[in-house]
Design a protein around this motif. Structure first.
Motif, mmCIF file in Angstrom:
data_model
loop_
_atom_site.group_PDB
_atom_site.id
_atom_site.type_symbol
_atom_site.label_atom_id
_atom_site.label_comp_id
_atom_site.label_asym_id
_atom_site.label_seq_id
_atom_site.Cartn_x
_atom_site.Cartn_y
_atom_site.Cartn_z
ATOM 1 N N ASP A 14 38.553 -76.303 -22.384
ATOM 2 C CA ASP A 14 38.637 -76.980 -21.100
ATOM 3 C C ASP A 14 38.896 -75.899 -20.052
ATOM 4 O OD1 ASP A 14 39.352 -78.275 -18.811
ATOM 5 O OD2 ASP A 14 40.911 -79.531 -19.728
ATOM 6 N N LEU A 15 37.832 -75.482 -19.373
ATOM 7 C CA LEU A 15 37.945 -74.337 -18.462
ATOM 8 C C LEU A 15 38.916 -74.595 -17.314
ATOM 9 C CD1 LEU A 15 34.316 -72.910 -18.386
ATOM 10 C CD2 LEU A 15 36.381 -71.734 -19.181
ATOM 11 N N CYS A 16 39.017 -75.849 -16.880
ATOM 12 C CA CYS A 16 39.942 -76.128 -15.775
ATOM 13 C C CYS A 16 41.387 -75.945 -16.218
ATOM 14 C CB CYS A 16 39.715 -77.531 -15.222
ATOM 15 S SG CYS A 16 38.103 -77.661 -14.434
ATOM 16 N N SER A 17 41.675 -76.269 -17.474
ATOM 17 C CA SER A 17 43.062 -76.054 -17.914
ATOM 18 C C SER A 17 43.318 -74.580 -18.214
ATOM 19 C CB SER A 17 43.417 -76.960 -19.100
ATOM 20 O OG SER A 17 42.945 -76.415 -20.298
ATOM 21 N N VAL A 18 42.283 -73.829 -18.599
ATOM 22 C CA VAL A 18 42.453 -72.369 -18.731
ATOM 23 C C VAL A 18 42.645 -71.776 -17.331
ATOM 24 C CG1 VAL A 18 41.347 -70.198 -19.449
ATOM 25 C CG2 VAL A 18 41.081 -72.248 -20.862
ATOM 26 N N GLY A 19 41.883 -72.279 -16.369
ATOM 27 C CA GLY A 19 42.084 -71.929 -14.962
ATOM 28 C C GLY A 19 41.429 -70.645 -14.525
ATOM 29 N N ARG A 20 41.701 -69.570 -15.292
ATOM 30 C CA ARG A 20 41.301 -68.258 -14.805
ATOM 31 C C ARG A 20 40.934 -67.377 -15.993
ATOM 32 N NH1 ARG A 20 43.342 -66.214 -10.070
ATOM 33 N NH2 ARG A 20 44.551 -68.112 -9.887
ATOM 34 N N LEU A 21 39.837 -66.663 -15.865
ATOM 35 C CA LEU A 21 39.438 -65.685 -16.884
ATOM 36 C C LEU A 21 39.531 -64.310 -16.250
ATOM 37 C CD1 LEU A 21 36.254 -67.464 -18.362
ATOM 38 C CD2 LEU A 21 38.598 -67.529 -19.249
ATOM 39 N N THR A 22 40.242 -63.380 -16.886
ATOM 40 C CA THR A 22 40.413 -62.052 -16.286
ATOM 41 C C THR A 22 39.826 -60.969 -17.193
ATOM 42 O OG1 THR A 22 42.589 -61.779 -17.263
ATOM 43 C CG2 THR A 22 42.496 -62.767 -15.073
ATOM 44 N N PHE A 23 39.421 -59.880 -16.586
ATOM 45 C CA PHE A 23 38.763 -58.778 -17.297
ATOM 46 C C PHE A 23 39.280 -57.455 -16.762
ATOM 47 C CE2 PHE A 23 36.073 -62.501 -17.221
ATOM 48 C CZ PHE A 23 35.676 -62.629 -18.533
ATOM 49 N N GLU A 24 39.429 -56.474 -17.653
ATOM 50 C CA GLU A 24 39.837 -55.132 -17.218
ATOM 51 C C GLU A 24 39.243 -54.099 -18.167
ATOM 52 O OE1 GLU A 24 43.944 -56.361 -17.583
ATOM 53 O OE2 GLU A 24 44.294 -55.011 -19.277
ATOM 54 N N SER A 25 39.217 -52.837 -17.719
ATOM 55 C CA SER A 25 38.693 -51.764 -18.577
ATOM 56 C C SER A 25 39.756 -51.386 -19.603
ATOM 57 C CB SER A 25 38.381 -50.533 -17.738
ATOM 58 O OG SER A 25 37.359 -50.833 -16.844
ATOM 59 N N PRO A 26 39.326 -51.012 -20.810
ATOM 60 C CA PRO A 26 40.310 -50.546 -21.791
ATOM 61 C C PRO A 26 40.898 -49.203 -21.358
ATOM 62 C CG PRO A 26 38.073 -50.322 -22.665
ATOM 63 C CD PRO A 26 37.953 -51.030 -21.346
ATOM 64 N N ASP A 27 42.169 -48.992 -21.655
ATOM 65 C CA ASP A 27 42.855 -47.758 -21.295
ATOM 66 C C ASP A 27 42.838 -46.811 -22.497
ATOM 67 O OD1 ASP A 27 44.668 -45.754 -20.755
ATOM 68 O OD2 ASP A 27 46.137 -47.082 -19.789
ATOM 69 N N LEU A 28 41.905 -45.859 -22.457
ATOM 70 C CA LEU A 28 41.723 -44.966 -23.607
ATOM 71 C C LEU A 28 42.868 -43.971 -23.756
ATOM 72 C CD1 LEU A 28 37.876 -44.279 -23.320
ATOM 73 C CD2 LEU A 28 39.041 -45.946 -24.761
ATOM 74 N N GLN A 29 43.634 -43.762 -22.689
ATOM 75 C CA GLN A 29 44.797 -42.871 -22.782
ATOM 76 C C GLN A 29 45.883 -43.513 -23.634
ATOM 77 O OE1 GLN A 29 43.050 -41.680 -19.850
ATOM 78 N NE2 GLN A 29 43.093 -39.879 -21.180
ATOM 79 N N ARG A 30 46.166 -44.765 -23.347
ATOM 80 C CA ARG A 30 47.216 -45.442 -24.107
ATOM 81 C C ARG A 30 46.718 -45.888 -25.482
ATOM 82 N NH1 ARG A 30 49.333 -50.256 -22.077
ATOM 83 N NH2 ARG A 30 47.461 -50.439 -20.815
ATOM 84 N N PHE A 31 45.402 -46.045 -25.626
ATOM 85 C CA PHE A 31 44.840 -46.523 -26.898
ATOM 86 C C PHE A 31 43.811 -45.528 -27.441
ATOM 87 C CE2 PHE A 31 46.368 -50.276 -24.614
ATOM 88 C CZ PHE A 31 47.209 -50.827 -25.575
ATOM 89 N N PRO A 32 44.295 -44.342 -27.883
ATOM 90 C CA PRO A 32 43.375 -43.279 -28.301
ATOM 91 C C PRO A 32 42.526 -43.653 -29.526
ATOM 92 C CG PRO A 32 45.660 -42.719 -28.867
ATOM 93 C CD PRO A 32 45.714 -43.937 -27.993
ATOM 94 N N ALA A 33 42.961 -44.631 -30.305
ATOM 95 C CA ALA A 33 42.172 -45.020 -31.490
ATOM 96 C C ALA A 33 40.787 -45.519 -31.065
ATOM 97 C CB ALA A 33 42.907 -46.095 -32.292
ATOM 98 N N LEU A 34 40.735 -46.219 -29.936
ATOM 99 C CA LEU A 34 39.433 -46.713 -29.459
ATOM 100 C C LEU A 34 38.533 -45.537 -29.076
ATOM 101 C CD1 LEU A 34 37.437 -48.904 -28.634
ATOM 102 C CD2 LEU A 34 38.674 -49.154 -26.463
ATOM 103 N N ALA A 35 39.111 -44.517 -28.444
ATOM 104 C CA ALA A 35 38.321 -43.339 -28.068
ATOM 105 C C ALA A 35 37.783 -42.633 -29.319
ATOM 106 C CB ALA A 35 39.184 -42.389 -27.239
#
Ligand code: NAD
Ligand code: MG
Length: 396
Positions: A290-311
């Motif tokens: 139910d998208l209205c009850s979710v209200g908001r969808l947010t997106f951001e870039s992954p932080d490769l400095q804090r998460f070096p495993a992804l890099a």
């Protein structure tokens, strides 16, 4: 569909999170599905209960030490019992309509590859197969006309978004990441993270290994490699976006600028249902989005400095040699060591980094066969274990 003969399903890793979700759906559709074989690592009691409840024909434990217990628990039921890695492999190649491959880690490679060689329809949750030996696995599947249907939620999304569209018009493919339990944690906070912090995932409830991988974001790196092989995509077309609500699971951007995404509430039974019924749709009992009850969808870039495993995984993504095999094996060893409190959380990525660097300096071989994969995987496990014990110095 109603009226037709039941489809037979085997499950490798039946006692795990994915295995149990699969059985939940099978249990709700008793006229549609029948269980052939169920396998587990060593939990004979749990496996026996499932085998009885779902009227399996065969139950197999990978650990030979659990054979006696399984045999006793299933005595008089008429259910066949077997143990050991070769018995798991035999279970994997029993003719069935669909095989759920849900063992965790590279331990699933040999049986799942055997299933590919037998031309099975494989519902693939065990992403480490594709990380450890992706090209070999997909080539084998193609050669033997096996079908590989993704179960990982992001890959299920991409599979749906690609379906019936023109591959040459695909510009890029993006998978989403929840960001895991440490999305907002500082490097200092993560240095003190305990296993119980990492296991407390904000959105998904999963097995221990993938929960730790979600906390390091290694899981998303493994998924990029998985996507590369599953969909035969160049690494440059693949990317990750952090989406804490985990409603959009993945999307495909086409040449005309159209973006096709798949959305669903985060419950693995949705992608499992898709894989069980494809190209049909299975009705599921979960709440609807139910998208209205979710209200908001947010997106951001992954932080490769804090998460070096992804890099680290992104670097392995663009290589064609056995780097991803080494990355995967070292990660499995490091995750286990963290779960056993032998190393700190940031050490996981450090150990993977050291193992990959060591492989680089010694020259990483290619993975052309199961034997190549097993040998390289074993080498990386020993190297990573050595770093953990402090026996080896970092690669120079
Ligand atoms: P889990 O730890 O809950 O279950 C793993 C299963 O594999 C168990 O049945 C266990 O007995 C069996 N197993 C473990 N080691 C084995 C061995 N050496 N030999 C044979 N069997 C063995 O794991 P899970 O969370 O269900 O994940 C299974 C796979 O699915 C993993 O590759 C994971 O990355 C992937 N996956 C899981 C989720 C999820 O929500 N849990 C989502 C996407 C992908
Ligand atoms: Mg996933």
């Amino acid at each position: 569909p109603p009226g037709s003969a039941p489809e037979t399903i085997s499950i490798l890793g039946a006692t795990g999170s994915i295995g149990l979700s699969t059985l939940d759906l099978i249990g709700r559709n008793p006229d549609r599905f029948e269980v052939e074989a169920l396998t587990a690592n060593a939990n004979a009691t749990a496996l026996a209960e499932l085998a009885i409840r779902f009227r399996a024909r065969l139950a197999v434990v990978a650990d030979p030490a659990a054979y006696g217990e399984l045999k006793a628990a299933l005595a008089g039921t008429g259910i066949e019992v077997a143990a050991g890695p070769s018995a798991v492999q035999e279970a994997a190649v029993r003719p069935v309509s669909r095989l759920m491959a849900a063992i965790v880690g590279a331990a699933g490679l040999a049986p799942t590859l055997a299933a590919a060689r037998s031309g099975a329809t494989i519902l693939l949750a065990n992403k480490e197969c594709l990380v450890s030996a992706g090209r070999l696995f997909m080539d084998t599947a193609r050669r033997h006309r096996a079908r590989v249907i993704p179960v990982d939620s992001e890959h299920c999304a991409i599979f749906q978004a690609l379906d019936s569209n023109r591959p040459e018009a695909v510009e890029s493919v993006t998978i989403t990441a929840s960001g895991g339990p440490f999305r907002t944690w500082s490097v200092e906070q993560m240095a003190r993270a305990r296993p119980e912090d990492a296991l407390r995932h904000p959105v998904w409830s999963m097995g221990a290994k993938i929960s730790i991988d979600s906390a390091t974001l290694m899981n998303k790196g493994l998924e990029l490699i998985e996507a590369r092989h599953l969909f035969d995509l160049e690494p440059e077309r693949l990317s990750v976006v952090v989406h804490p609500e985990s409603i959009v699971h993945g999307f495909v951007t086409y040449a005309d600028g159209s973006v096709i995404a798949q959305l669903a509430l985060p419950d693995m039974r949705t992608p499992i249902a898709y894989a069980l019924a494809w190209p049909e749709r299975l009705a599921t009992p979960m709440d609807r989005l139910d998208l209205c009850s979710v209200g908001r969808l947010t997106f951001e870039s992954p932080d490769l400095q804090r998460f070096p495993a992804l890099a680290l995984a992104q670097q392995a993504l663009s290589r064609n040699d056995g780097t991803a095999t080494v990355l995967n094996a070292a990660n499995e060893i490091a995750v286990n060591a963290f779960l056993q409190r032998r190393i700190k959380f940031p050490d996981i990525a450090t150990i993977v980094d050291k193992a990959v660097s060591r492989a680089d300096t010694e020259g990483v071989g290619d993975v052309e066969s199961l034997e190549d994969a097993v040998a390289l995987d074993g080498w990386a496990r020993r190297i990573a274990g050595g770093f953990i014990s402090g026996l080896l110095t970092p690669a120079g």
